[in-house]
Write a protein that holds these residues in place. Sequence first.
Motif, short mmCIF file in Angstrom:
data_model
loop_
_atom_site.label_atom_id
_atom_site.label_comp_id
_atom_site.label_asym_id
_atom_site.label_seq_id
_atom_site.Cartn_x
_atom_site.Cartn_y
_atom_site.Cartn_z
N THR A 1 0.93 -1.23 -0.13
CA THR A 1 0.02 0.00 -0.12
C THR A 1 0.90 1.23 0.09
O THR A 1 0.58 2.50 0.00
N ARG A 2 2.15 1.13 -0.03
CA ARG A 2 2.93 2.23 -0.04
C ARG A 2 3.16 2.94 -1.25
O ARG A 2 3.74 2.16 -2.43
N PRO A 3 2.68 4.00 -1.59
CA PRO A 3 2.89 4.88 -2.89
C PRO A 3 4.39 4.88 -3.32
O PRO A 3 5.24 5.62 -2.46
N VAL A 4 5.07 4.41 -4.66
CA VAL A 4 6.23 4.94 -5.01
C VAL A 4 6.03 6.33 -5.73
O VAL A 4 6.82 7.11 -5.17
N LEU A 5 4.88 6.50 -6.40
CA LEU A 5 4.60 7.72 -7.22
C LEU A 5 3.28 8.24 -6.90
O LEU A 5 2.59 7.21 -7.06
N GLU A 6 3.20 9.25 -6.84
CA GLU A 6 1.74 9.90 -6.54
C GLU A 6 1.70 11.31 -7.39
O GLU A 6 2.83 12.06 -7.26
N ILE A 7 0.93 11.25 -8.28
CA ILE A 7 0.62 12.38 -8.94
C ILE A 7 -0.91 13.09 -8.66
O ILE A 7 -1.86 12.38 -8.37
N ARG A 8 -0.61 14.54 -8.21
CA ARG A 8 -1.68 15.08 -7.55
C ARG A 8 -2.07 16.28 -8.62
O ARG A 8 -1.34 17.19 -8.79
N ASP A 9 -3.53 16.27 -9.04
CA ASP A 9 -3.88 17.36 -9.81
C ASP A 9 -2.80 17.99 -10.95
O ASP A 9 -2.75 19.13 -10.84
N LEU B 1 2.37 12.97 -20.06
CA LEU B 1 2.56 12.62 -18.56
C LEU B 1 3.97 12.10 -18.29
O LEU B 1 4.23 12.25 -17.54
N LEU B 2 4.27 11.03 -19.02
CA LEU B 2 5.60 10.49 -19.02
C LEU B 2 6.77 11.70 -19.06
O LEU B 2 7.58 11.36 -18.34
N GLY B 3 6.55 12.49 -20.09
CA GLY B 3 7.39 13.68 -20.13
C GLY B 3 7.29 14.32 -18.60
O GLY B 3 8.59 14.76 -18.35
N ALA B 4 6.13 14.48 -18.04
CA ALA B 4 6.08 15.38 -16.69
C ALA B 4 6.99 14.57 -15.72
O ALA B 4 7.71 15.07 -14.95
N VAL B 5 6.56 13.11 -15.85
CA VAL B 5 7.39 12.39 -14.72
C VAL B 5 8.79 12.10 -14.97
O VAL B 5 9.45 12.19 -13.86
N THR B 6 9.25 12.19 -16.01
CA THR B 6 10.65 12.24 -16.38
C THR B 6 11.32 13.54 -16.44
O THR B 6 12.56 13.66 -16.55
N ARG B 7 10.37 14.61 -15.82
CA ARG B 7 10.89 15.81 -15.79
C ARG B 7 11.42 16.84 -16.99
O ARG B 7 12.40 17.57 -17.11
N GLY C 1 0.22 21.46 -10.01
CA GLY C 1 0.04 20.13 -9.66
C GLY C 1 1.33 19.62 -9.00
O GLY C 1 2.32 20.46 -8.77
N GLU C 2 1.29 18.44 -8.56
CA GLU C 2 2.34 17.92 -7.62
C GLU C 2 2.91 16.42 -8.16
O GLU C 2 1.80 15.93 -8.39
N ILE C 3 4.14 16.18 -8.16
CA ILE C 3 4.36 14.81 -8.19
C ILE C 3 5.28 14.40 -7.04
O ILE C 3 6.06 15.12 -6.62
N LEU C 4 4.89 13.13 -6.51
CA LEU C 4 5.57 12.85 -5.29
C LEU C 4 6.35 11.58 -5.60
O LEU C 4 5.49 10.53 -6.04
N PHE C 5 7.87 11.43 -5.16
CA PHE C 5 8.24 10.09 -5.34
C PHE C 5 8.48 9.55 -4.08
O PHE C 5 9.44 10.49 -3.17
N PRO D 1 8.53 15.73 -2.74
CA PRO D 1 8.23 16.40 -3.85
C PRO D 1 9.23 16.11 -4.73
O PRO D 1 10.25 16.14 -4.77
N PHE D 2 8.60 15.83 -6.14
CA PHE D 2 9.58 15.28 -7.08
C PHE D 2 9.73 16.32 -8.30
O PHE D 2 10.50 16.24 -8.93
N HIS D 3 8.70 17.36 -8.60
CA HIS D 3 8.63 18.08 -9.63
C HIS D 3 9.68 19.09 -9.63
O HIS D 3 9.49 19.84 -10.76
N THR D 4 10.41 19.31 -8.37
CA THR D 4 11.62 20.18 -8.72
C THR D 4 12.86 19.55 -8.89
O THR D 4 14.00 20.37 -9.30
#
Lengths: 310, 262
Positions: free
Chosen positions: B9-17, B54-60, B67-71, B75-78
């Motif tokens: 149940t532990r999220p590795v990747l979470e994408i919010r909004d 979406l893949l482009g956003a996740v791979t920065r 929105g936010e990406i959490l890894f 916070p991962f989007h920075t």
Amino acid sequence: MSDFYAANLVLIQSTFIGILLALSVQVPMRAGVFSFAGAGSYGIGAYVSAILVLKTGMPSLLAILISGIVAMVVGLLLGLLVAHLGGLYLAMATVSFDLIVSVLAINGGDLTGGVTGLFGVLSDVTIFHLIGLALLGIVGVALTERGRVGRRVDAVRDDPELAQSVGISVRRYRLAAFVVSGLLGSVAGSLNSLVRSTISPSDIGFSLIVLALTMIIVGGAQSWKGAVLGAVIFTWLPPLLAGFGQLQHVVYGVIVATAAIFVPGGLYGIYSEARYRRTRAKRKTPQGEAPAHEQALAISVPNGDAGRSA
Amino acid sequence: MSAADATATRPVLEIRDLAVHFGGVKAVDRLSMRLDEGRIYGIIGPNGSGKSTLLGAVTRLTPLTSGEILFDGEPFHTVHASQIAAKRIARTFQTVRLLPDVSVRDNIQLGADAARGDVDERRGWWARNFGTHTSPAVASAIARTRLGGFEDYRPAEMSYGTQRRVEIARALALDPRLLLLDEPTAGMNQRERGEISTLLKELRDEGLTQLLVEHDVQMMVDTCDYVFAMNLGTVIAQGRPEDVVRDPQVQEAYLGKKFRHA
């Protein structure tokens, strides 16, 4: 031998200087950075060294070192300034940089000697200094073509996006290319002033860019070996062509154009391609299978468990 | 290797909004996703539905509009694109991207070069950067993707499907925690697709989280544990792959009538 040496001293000196100049263009080219800033760095090295030795009587090697540091800093700043440029635009920007260095030299007043340049730069630079510094440059550049660093430079050149995905800071590698190019070009320029005891704006003009580029195109940009090859050829070719009299420039031009059109990877490219073909012909196909590209479908499952899919 | 159960149940990747807009075009809009550890996730959707963005956003590589990406909860989007490998996120590309002038071995080594905790760390700085050894991770990635014998080949000598496997091997050599696969079986024949599907499931059982973008619906149903269906930049359905592909909204947006007949 010593007769040959005495008769050709100028050419022998020029060969080692030419190797460093060629490397200063080959290093960024190999990293996919279309920069000719090495020629401008050559100008910086030539003038800074000449001024330091002439005005302060500084030891030659110290002057070479200081000029090198100056050119590296300038290279870094230039790299930052043109960081977002690529291809033809980057090439033009760096050619402009080279020309700016020339203009500064012409308009530098007493400091640079204006259009006539500087004379009487007396130094104790010997052929051994030339050989030593050229070898140092070759070994340093050769190292960047090996192992992890070599692979990463290949990736930065061939596919920056892929490079980033495997953790390579493309920006840092590109900046490093500018800095290394600055150092190599500067040392070449310094040695030229110190060996010839004179430097003038005509030594660092557009013709220098063309010369460096010619060496790389004909020798090959993929490896230091290409740069060395190109430097040797274009140092020794003009005197050999002197026999053609008025036609020598035409013959020179034909050789360069032929190489550019028919040998895109340069002479070193021909050699490495031949070597690759030889090893390719020799090796066995995997697990007794035909090479993958010769099979239409269903390739390379060594233990052939076709039942696993579906 | 049963990490999947312990931390299911532990999220590795979470994408919010998440929103990625290009001018007026909302390529991705108000998209949320959660990827738990040790599962295979799939994204389906018609062309232009925002999968690649979406893949482009996740791979920065693509900047976020909002929105936010959490890894791993952070916070991962920075993070810069060149730092995602250090976080052990590996990817493959929609079109094969291999270095043309180096061997398969060196192409895969490029992934191992980025790995931390590799035995190379114990070698000196000099050997690590200029040595010409091959990492153990490369040998194991070659074995897993059945590329044995191809080590000295260059990409152009191999079929497209084999080149794809080299890409996957490169990603595996990075020792990833999250593997992003952009159409990994495009250009492969049926047997190769089956092998890739088997490999991905093996990796899943070892705890590797995977996100798959793929056009082959059958492959998705066979491989994925959970599927997101995208259309017009947002998720229109999610759940077990069998359920998602039967969702009327998804059929209308993407599969059309063809799937009902299949």
